[in-house]
Structures are given as C-alpha cells and as structure tokens.
Design an enzyme around this catalytic site. Structure first.
Site, PDB file in Angstrom:
ATOM      1  N   LYS A 191      46.968   0.903 -93.582  1.00  0.00           N
ATOM      2  CA  LYS A 191      47.478   1.782 -94.968  1.00  0.00           C
ATOM      3  C   LYS A 191      48.621   1.327 -95.503  1.00  0.00           C
ATOM      4  O   LYS A 191      48.607   1.495 -96.896  1.00  0.00           O
ATOM      5  CB  LYS A 191      47.321   3.154 -94.282  1.00  0.00           C
ATOM      6  CG  LYS A 191      47.722   4.186 -95.213  1.00  0.00           C
ATOM      7  CD  LYS A 191      47.829   5.660 -94.825  1.00  0.00           C
ATOM      8  CE  LYS A 191      48.328   6.567 -95.869  1.00  0.00           C
ATOM      9  NZ  LYS A 191      48.644   7.887 -95.431  1.00  0.00           N
ATOM     10  N   GLU A 197      53.174  -5.312 -86.371  1.00  0.00           N
ATOM     11  CA  GLU A 197      52.030  -5.874 -85.574  1.00  0.00           C
ATOM     12  C   GLU A 197      50.634  -6.529 -86.555  1.00  0.00           C
ATOM     13  O   GLU A 197      50.560  -7.564 -85.991  1.00  0.00           O
ATOM     14  CB  GLU A 197      51.605  -4.828 -84.590  1.00  0.00           C
ATOM     15  CG  GLU A 197      52.392  -4.214 -83.771  1.00  0.00           C
ATOM     16  CD  GLU A 197      53.125  -2.960 -84.147  1.00  0.00           C
ATOM     17  OE1 GLU A 197      53.386  -2.828 -85.554  1.00  0.00           O
ATOM     18  OE2 GLU A 197      53.429  -1.992 -83.214  1.00  0.00           O
ATOM     19  N   GLY A 250      46.454   7.989 -91.380  1.00  0.00           N
ATOM     20  CA  GLY A 250      45.818   6.903 -90.625  1.00  0.00           C
ATOM     21  C   GLY A 250      44.822   7.387 -89.501  1.00  0.00           C
ATOM     22  O   GLY A 250      43.919   6.676 -89.440  1.00  0.00           O
ATOM     23  N   ARG A 251      45.040   8.211 -88.965  1.00  0.00           N
ATOM     24  CA  ARG A 251      44.262   8.813 -87.595  1.00  0.00           C
ATOM     25  C   ARG A 251      43.263   9.555 -87.987  1.00  0.00           C
ATOM     26  O   ARG A 251      42.279   9.841 -87.411  1.00  0.00           O
ATOM     27  CB  ARG A 251      45.161   9.546 -86.747  1.00  0.00           C
ATOM     28  CG  ARG A 251      45.873  10.967 -87.289  1.00  0.00           C
ATOM     29  CD  ARG A 251      46.962  11.247 -86.217  1.00  0.00           C
ATOM     30  NE  ARG A 251      47.754  12.371 -86.843  1.00  0.00           N
ATOM     31  CZ  ARG A 251      49.024  12.145 -87.349  1.00  0.00           C
ATOM     32  NH1 ARG A 251      49.236  10.848 -87.578  1.00  0.00           N
ATOM     33  NH2 ARG A 251      49.604  12.966 -87.933  1.00  0.00           N
ATOM     34  N   GLU A 336      49.515  12.524 -81.834  1.00  0.00           N
ATOM     35  CA  GLU A 336      50.265  12.033 -83.165  1.00  0.00           C
ATOM     36  C   GLU A 336      50.369  13.223 -84.071  1.00  0.00           C
ATOM     37  O   GLU A 336      51.171  13.480 -84.783  1.00  0.00           O
ATOM     38  CB  GLU A 336      49.745  10.838 -83.576  1.00  0.00           C
ATOM     39  CG  GLU A 336      50.603  10.235 -84.652  1.00  0.00           C
ATOM     40  CD  GLU A 336      50.328   8.776 -84.985  1.00  0.00           C
ATOM     41  OE1 GLU A 336      50.686   7.857 -84.284  1.00  0.00           O
ATOM     42  OE2 GLU A 336      49.485   8.545 -85.756  1.00  0.00           O
ATOM     43  N   HIS A 367      35.349   8.611 -59.429  1.00  0.00           N
ATOM     44  CA  HIS A 367      35.946   7.411 -58.266  1.00  0.00           C
ATOM     45  C   HIS A 367      37.224   7.040 -58.511  1.00  0.00           C
ATOM     46  O   HIS A 367      37.520   6.008 -57.946  1.00  0.00           O
ATOM     47  CB  HIS A 367      34.682   6.386 -58.226  1.00  0.00           C
ATOM     48  CG  HIS A 367      33.500   7.031 -57.994  1.00  0.00           C
ATOM     49  ND1 HIS A 367      32.957   7.097 -56.903  1.00  0.00           N
ATOM     50  CD2 HIS A 367      32.424   7.132 -58.887  1.00  0.00           C
ATOM     51  CE1 HIS A 367      31.609   7.636 -56.924  1.00  0.00           C
ATOM     52  NE2 HIS A 367      31.281   7.774 -58.313  1.00  0.00           N
ATOM     53  N   LYS A 496      60.138   1.946 -84.260  1.00  0.00           N
ATOM     54  CA  LYS A 496      59.762   0.891 -85.485  1.00  0.00           C
ATOM     55  C   LYS A 496      61.119   0.194 -85.852  1.00  0.00           C
ATOM     56  O   LYS A 496      61.076  -0.835 -85.904  1.00  0.00           O
ATOM     57  CB  LYS A 496      58.926   1.473 -86.640  1.00  0.00           C
ATOM     58  CG  LYS A 496      57.377   1.566 -86.038  1.00  0.00           C
ATOM     59  CD  LYS A 496      56.630   2.075 -87.487  1.00  0.00           C
ATOM     60  CE  LYS A 496      55.262   2.483 -87.484  1.00  0.00           C
ATOM     61  NZ  LYS A 496      54.559   3.016 -88.472  1.00  0.00           N
TER      62      LYS A 496
HETATM   63  O1  F6P Z   1      51.367   4.683 -84.739  1.00  0.00           O
HETATM   64  C1  F6P Z   1      52.043   5.046 -86.135  1.00  0.00           C
HETATM   65  C2  F6P Z   1      51.094   4.830 -87.444  1.00  0.00           C
HETATM   66  O2  F6P Z   1      51.689   5.127 -88.292  1.00  0.00           O
HETATM   67  C3  F6P Z   1      49.812   5.558 -87.269  1.00  0.00           C
HETATM   68  O3  F6P Z   1      50.014   6.870 -87.859  1.00  0.00           O
HETATM   69  C4  F6P Z   1      48.936   4.620 -88.155  1.00  0.00           C
HETATM   70  O4  F6P Z   1      47.653   4.944 -87.764  1.00  0.00           O
HETATM   71  C5  F6P Z   1      49.359   3.123 -87.573  1.00  0.00           C
HETATM   72  O5  F6P Z   1      50.787   3.446 -87.706  1.00  0.00           O
HETATM   73  C6  F6P Z   1      48.832   2.062 -88.429  1.00  0.00           C
HETATM   74  O6  F6P Z   1      49.641   2.277 -89.602  1.00  0.00           O
HETATM   75  P1  F6P Z   1      49.095   1.101 -90.884  1.00  0.00           P
HETATM   76  O7  F6P Z   1      47.701   1.419 -91.022  1.00  0.00           O
HETATM   77  O8  F6P Z   1      49.751   1.696 -91.958  1.00  0.00           O
HETATM   78  O9  F6P Z   1      49.196  -0.133 -90.550  1.00  0.00           O
END
Ligand code: F6P
Length: 529
Positions: A191, A197, A250-251, A336, A367, A496
């Site tokens: 987003k 990452e 995002g979620r 979150e 189990h 972050k």
């Molecule tokens: O974990 C924090 C967050 O901001 C989430 O809310 C989001 O889904 C994720 O990082 C990934 O963010 P992006 O889609 O901007 O890479």
C-alpha cells in the site's frame, strides 16, 4: 449500561444455564451459516446489557458513518471504505461529491482484465504464458491473499501462486529454485510502497530477473496507492500498476487490487463470488436486528469474554485444514485494529481491549494445546468453525470424523467430567477401586470452558467472502464497544523507525549516534559471531 453491569452478570456456569431452550435462544443463522454461542456463560441479561452498551455508543450511527464514507479514521483523516470494494456493479456510493462506486468498479475492471490476460496468455513473457505468480508483500499485503489462496486451492486453475513475505530471503530463494523464472510474474504488493521488507525483497527479485531474462520489466506488476514510486523505483509502467485509495486499510485490502494474485489464480468469476459473499454480509450487518445480526453477536460474545468474564485470549480453531492460516489472518485483523490503549479522543480506555488471538486447525490443535485448555487452571474461550460437506466427494467419512471431533470438543469444554464420573467409569472398565480413586483427579475435566461454533455448508468462494466479512464487521463492532479507532496502527511505527536506525550498527558501520545501551551487549556479541 456500564462495564460493571456487564461484569455483574458473570459467574454462572454453562451447566447451570443449559436447558432445552438455550440453543434456540443463543444461536442465529445467516443462510446456511449457524452461529451457536449457547455453550458460553452468556445470559439473557448480559446480552441485553451488551445491546444497551451499543446503543449508548451510537453503534447504528457509527456503522452508517463507516459505510457512508465519513472520515472515521480520525488519526489519519481517512475514510474506511473497504466495504465499497465489494459493491455490486449497479451500486451507487458518493462521498462528499466523490464517486466512490465508479472508482471501485473502474479499478476492479482494470485488475480483472489484466488477470484474465495473464490466465489466457494474452499477457505473457517472451518464453510463453506465465506458469507462476509470486506475490511480494507483508502484513495486509500478504495475509489475506495467502489465506484465500490456501482456502480455495480447489478453485485455483491458473498459474501457481507463491507468497514471499519475510525479509530473510528464505521464501524468495525457494521461488528461485522452484519456478521457471522465464515464465514467472512478480507482483510487488505494498500500500505504502515504503515497507522495507517488501522493497528490499523486491529489489533482490528484480536484480535476479535482470540476470535471467532480457526484459525483466515484463515480469513485474505493482499494487499500491503510490504508483509513481513503482514507476520510479522499479520501472513498472502505469498499465501494470494497479492503484487503490488510502481508505483501504492494509488488513482490509484483500478485496482491492491486493487480491490480484487471487484473481489470476482462481479467475475473476470466482473472485466475483468471493466479493458477493462479503457484500451479502455487509447488507446483513447493516440491516439485521441486533439479536439476529451474526457479526454483532460475535462481537458481543468477544466483549463478554474479554470484559465480562476477563479472559485475556481467544483461541480460534477451524476444523477445516483449508482455513489453517485463518488464526494468523485474524491476529492482524483483530490485534492490529483493536489492540489500542486510548479512545478516539485520546483518553485511556477504561477496560482491556483486543484479546490475544491465536489458534490453529483442528484436529491437530487437539494433539497440541487442548490438554492445557481442558485441564489447566487458566481456561480460555474457543471459537470453532466447521464445514458440513467434505472437501470433495468420497471423503464424507473423514469429514464425519472431523465433525464428530469438533462437536465432541464443544461438549467436553462446556460440560467436562466430574471426579465421581471419572472414578465410576474406571471401575466400570474393571479397574480396582483404590486405583480408580487415585487416578480420578487426573482424569477429571472441570468443564465450564466456553466455546462458540460457526457451521457452514461448504467452503466456496462465496462462503470465504462471508467468513472474512463477518470477521471485519465483528472487529468494527468490538472497536465501537471500546470507543477506539480500529483503523490506524501507530503501534507498529516505533519498531520500524528504530530498525532503520539500527541497520548501520548491525552492519558494523556504527553511525555517529550511539545505539541505545540496552542493545549494545547483543550487538557486541553479534559481531563476535
Ligand atoms: O504491520 C504494519 C503495516 O502497516 C500493516 O498495517 C500493513 O498491512 C503492512 O504494514 C504492510 O504495509 P504495506 O502494504 O504498506 O507494505
């Protein structure tokens, strides 16, 4: 109606509450779906208090504000309109003069056209049509697509889907090993297009593709609210960059272009069914009376367990292997969204908010940790889910075993087995009376451990859409109980920022400012390894 009113209703046992009418009183249905919360300690008075609390908190107005496009995310000044992403073709939604429905339908049409082109081979690599699609994304740009791809594998007939989320490179290496890179499409899903990452992993993928194929750019598409960054950093042209608005959290984004891997994998007809299932729940959530409203009831049970009974966690156990990653998905969605310490006005919340959400697929869970849940002194509520129909014809016997296990666990958690019953059973089996007495405490189940059950006919794309939309609407409703903003995630920021500052220390470059002394020990040790 207050938290104290709610807590005053706790303390009853399930056995004492259970009678012939309880199931009818404490269950509700939507189409083929049953939500059964009769094996909890919920009382009629507790439920009335919960409904009263929702009224006190202007729940109906808040729900209408969300669906209408008001900027209810008040710390980021954003609308919360993921629900618009599943509107049907003929829908109208206008927010402050912005034609939201048009935006959604145009964006959906662009994604659908590209997805079908990839599936048919109309859009292909130089070596031929794409055989593999690799989604690089994390959090909400990963969990939803992963969940749905796994749940609906039986409906996926397009290129194989792979998901790379963690930055450690392990999953990417596997992709390099297992895919024919000359026929692999990479989708960079972010987003913000700023998540370290995702960005760093995507750079490694791009570099590798440049060494593999003549026109690496053909092998990349992007899903983001920042298309300019995708063009600038990865050379991805506008026609392969699928944008969406900042009002898609995002979620909550699996319904948006973030669902592109799914559209490619299972086709747009199946994806449309998935959207339709979610839209059905949106309609139900907005119109059904509280007592028949599945997400509202699920939220009431959640808040009852968290704040009425004081349980710190909830354990989600889908007796459906296809939903094995649902607990992780719900972890992000619920924790979150509702793991917050202050209200919308910035005051401290009076009561605990999101419980720890955890769990895994049954029967495997039986189990692993069910021993603890049955007999430890710290019970936690469970949320069971199960399909009536097997994955495919011919597997009815296995499905029946699964259902029997699920129902048996519901019973065992609720009603347990007394010490006298345990002792009598052992004697009945021929055990010596003294030995039976010695073993009885070990074989006693205290019971009175609450669980709910969500039963559905089969796991189709439509059911999957319903299941996720139910969880989203429940999450919103729980947020209304707590008076918090369920749509920001400031709690992820600090780590972050610090990680960016920490990197030069890890790389041994030692930037000017010294690292926090609490971390200097581990860093020094790291550099001896
Ligand atoms: O974990 C924090 C967050 O901001 C989430 O809310 C989001 O889904 C994720 O990082 C990934 O963010 P992006 O889609 O901007 O890479």
């Amino acid at each position: 109606m207050s938290w104290t009113d709610l807590q005053a209703e706790s303390g009853h046992t399930i056995a004492e509450l259970y009678d012939d009418e309880r199931f009818a009183e404490f269950s509700a249905t939507y189409e083929d779906m049953l939500f059964d919360y009769s094996r909890t300690q919920m009382t009629v008075a507790a439920r009335a208090t919960l409904f009263g609390m929702l009224e006190d908190r202007d729940f109906a107005q808040k729900r209408a504000a969300m669906y209408g496009g008001a900027k209810i995310n008040n710390t980021e000044g954003r609308r919360v309109l993921h629900t618009a992403l599943r509107l049907p073709e003929d829908a109208v939604l206008d927010a402050e003069g912005e034609d939201i429905a048009r935006q959604v339908l145009d964006s959906r049409a662009a994604c659908f056209a590209f997805a079908e082109d990839v599936r048919s081979g109309a859009y292909a690599a130089a070596a031929g049509s794409f055989t593999d699609v690799v989604n690089i994304g994390i959090g909400g740009s990963d969990l939803g697509p992963v969940l749905v791809a796994e749940a609906l594998t039986a409906h996926c007939d397009g290129p194989r889907l792979h998901f790379v989320s963690n930055v450690d490179g392990a999953a990417l290496t596997q992709v390099f090993q297992n895919c024919d890179l000359s026929r692999t499409l990479f989708i960079i899903a972010s987003k913000s297009f700023g998540t370290i990452e995702t960005m760093e992993t995507a750079k490694v993928a791009l570099a590798r593709m440049k060494s593999e194929v003549a026109d690496a750019s053909v092998h990349f598409a992007a899903l983001t609210t920042k298309p300019a960054l995708a063009a600038e950093q990865f050379g991805i042209p506008a026609e392969r960059c699928f944008g969406f608005a900042d009002w898609v959290g995002g979620r909550f984004s699996v319904w948006s272009p973030i669902g592109l891997p799914l559209m490619i994998g299972m086709g747009t007809a199946n994806f449309s069914e998935f959207l339709a299932g979610a839209h059905e729940i949106d309609t139900h959530f907005q119109s059904a009376p509280l007592a028949e409203n599945l997400p509202v009831l699920m939220a009431c049970v959640g808040v009852w367990h968290r704040n009425g009974c004081g349980f710190p966690t909830r354990c989600v156990v889908p007796y459906d292997q296809r939903l094995a990653t649902l607990p992780q998905y719900l972890q992000q969605l619920d924790m979150e969204s509702n793991g917050k310490r202050v209200t919308l006005d910035g005051d401290e919340v009076a009561v605990p908010t999101s419980p720890v959400v955890w769990g895994s697929a049954g029967t495997n869970a039986q189990h692993a940790y069910f021993q603890m849940l049955h007999q430890s002194p710290t019970p936690q509520p469970l949320e069971f889910m199960i399909a009536a129909e097997p994955v495919e014809e011919g597997l009815e016997h296995l499905q029946n075993i699964l259902i029997a296990n699920c129902f048996a666990q519901n019973q065992a958690f609720a009603f347990g087995r007394t010490e006298a019953e345990a002792e009598a059973l052992m004697i009945e089996d021929g055990m010596d009376a003294e030995e039976a007495r010695r073993l009885a405490p070990h074989r006693t189940f205290p019971g009175n451990r609450p669980s709910t059950l969500l039963l559905y006919r089969d796991l189709t794309p439509r059911t999957m859409g319903r299941i996720i939309a139910l969880a989203e609407a429940r999450c919103f409703t729980e947020g209304v109980f707590w008076g918090i903003n369920s749509f920001d995630q400031w709690g992820v920021e600090l780590g972050k920022v610090l990680a960016t500052g920490m990197l030069p220390h890890v790389e041994g470059k030692f930037a000017e400012d010294m690292v926090n002394e609490a971390l200097s020990g581990p860093l020094a040790h790291l550099h001896t390894l």
